[in-house]
Scaffold this active site. Structure first.
Site, PDB file in Angstrom:
ATOM      1  N   GLN A  28       0.827  -1.200   0.000  1.00  0.00           N
ATOM      2  CA  GLN A  28       0.000   0.000   0.000  1.00  0.00           C
ATOM      3  C   GLN A  28       0.862   1.251   0.000  1.00  0.00           C
ATOM      4  O   GLN A  28       1.929   1.285   0.598  1.00  0.00           O
ATOM      5  CB  GLN A  28      -0.978   0.007   1.163  1.00  0.00           C
ATOM      6  CG  GLN A  28      -0.356  -0.021   2.537  1.00  0.00           C
ATOM      7  CD  GLN A  28      -1.385  -0.271   3.617  1.00  0.00           C
ATOM      8  OE1 GLN A  28      -2.214  -1.159   3.514  1.00  0.00           O
ATOM      9  NE2 GLN A  28      -1.330   0.525   4.675  1.00  0.00           N
ATOM     10  N   GLY A  29       0.351   2.249  -0.722  1.00  0.00           N
ATOM     11  CA  GLY A  29       1.027   3.531  -0.801  1.00  0.00           C
ATOM     12  C   GLY A  29       0.020   4.649  -0.615  1.00  0.00           C
ATOM     13  O   GLY A  29      -1.195   4.425  -0.635  1.00  0.00           O
ATOM     14  N   TYR A  30       0.533   5.858  -0.475  1.00  0.00           N
ATOM     15  CA  TYR A  30      -0.308   7.002  -0.126  1.00  0.00           C
ATOM     16  C   TYR A  30      -0.198   8.114  -1.166  1.00  0.00           C
ATOM     17  O   TYR A  30       0.893   8.593  -1.461  1.00  0.00           O
ATOM     18  CB  TYR A  30       0.057   7.509   1.273  1.00  0.00           C
ATOM     19  CG  TYR A  30      -0.293   6.453   2.285  1.00  0.00           C
ATOM     20  CD1 TYR A  30      -1.555   6.413   2.848  1.00  0.00           C
ATOM     21  CD2 TYR A  30       0.591   5.435   2.588  1.00  0.00           C
ATOM     22  CE1 TYR A  30      -1.921   5.397   3.715  1.00  0.00           C
ATOM     23  CE2 TYR A  30       0.239   4.411   3.456  1.00  0.00           C
ATOM     24  CZ  TYR A  30      -1.017   4.404   4.004  1.00  0.00           C
ATOM     25  OH  TYR A  30      -1.377   3.392   4.854  1.00  0.00           O
ATOM     26  N   LEU A  31      -1.347   8.485  -1.701  1.00  0.00           N
ATOM     27  CA  LEU A  31      -1.433   9.621  -2.611  1.00  0.00           C
ATOM     28  C   LEU A  31      -1.531  10.916  -1.811  1.00  0.00           C
ATOM     29  O   LEU A  31      -1.154  11.977  -2.280  1.00  0.00           O
ATOM     30  CB  LEU A  31      -2.635   9.466  -3.542  1.00  0.00           C
ATOM     31  CG  LEU A  31      -2.530   8.258  -4.481  1.00  0.00           C
ATOM     32  CD1 LEU A  31      -3.884   7.943  -5.100  1.00  0.00           C
ATOM     33  CD2 LEU A  31      -1.490   8.506  -5.554  1.00  0.00           C
ATOM     34  N   ASP A  81       3.244   9.090  -2.690  1.00  0.00           N
ATOM     35  CA  ASP A  81       4.166   9.930  -1.944  1.00  0.00           C
ATOM     36  C   ASP A  81       4.849   9.066  -0.886  1.00  0.00           C
ATOM     37  O   ASP A  81       4.228   8.674   0.087  1.00  0.00           O
ATOM     38  CB  ASP A  81       3.358  11.062  -1.291  1.00  0.00           C
ATOM     39  CG  ASP A  81       4.199  11.930  -0.400  1.00  0.00           C
ATOM     40  OD1 ASP A  81       5.419  12.006  -0.600  1.00  0.00           O
ATOM     41  OD2 ASP A  81       3.621  12.541   0.521  1.00  0.00           O
TER      42      ASP A  81
END
Length: 154
Positions: A28-31, A81
């Site tokens: 999982q990653g964060y915009l 990000d």
């Protein structure tokens, strides 16, 4: 509106493994990692999701989650990000409740956190013997923060 009421705990020992019934690997990653509006993209096994979460008050926050095509999720992860958080989620039953035990990988290896979703903040639940200190309000354990301040750097 979607609401998430979640309490988070450290895990003490390996006893939880006996209760684990299913596991899924997450990337999982964060915009957006703004605490007022976190936007996450998650690969969960053969599925992918886009999740928007509002600011946390106590153990409660707004949450909206939508399944997205895997190809879209891979492209969104490339736009994120900060580094991608990798973990394996294990589902563990205890006293009629389902606990999600996250075993982190990579720069967060060694961190194991258990979460329980509740219907209301004061809902009673039985603590499993393997449950450690509660960290619900400790922002170091928020996944969006673990992406940029991993456990290994503490």
């Amino acid at each position: 509106m979607g609401i998430e009421i979640e309490r988070k705990f450290l895990v003490a020992g390996e006893g939880w493994r006996q209760a684990a019934t299913r596991q899924t690997r997450f990337s999982q990653g964060y915009l957006s990692r703004d605490p007022a509006r976190t936007v996450r993209v998650r690969l969960a096994g053969a599925h992918a999701f886009l999740t928007i979460k509002g600011a946390t008050t106590g153990a409660t926050r707004a949450e909206f989650e939508y399944e997205v095509p895997l190809a879209d999720a891979h492209q969104l992860l490339a736009m994120c990000d900060g580094p991608v958080v990798e973990k394996v989620r294990h589902l563990c039953g205890h006293a009629g409740m389902t606990w999600e035990v996250d075993e982190f990988l990579g720069a967060n290896a060694g961190l194991v956190v258990a979460e329980i979703e509740l219907q209301c903040e004061d809902q009673p639940f039985e603590r499993p013997a393997w449950l450690g200190e509660e960290v619900t309000g400790d922002t170091r354990y928020v996944n969006a923060n673990l992406a940029v301040r991993p456990f290994a750097s503490w």
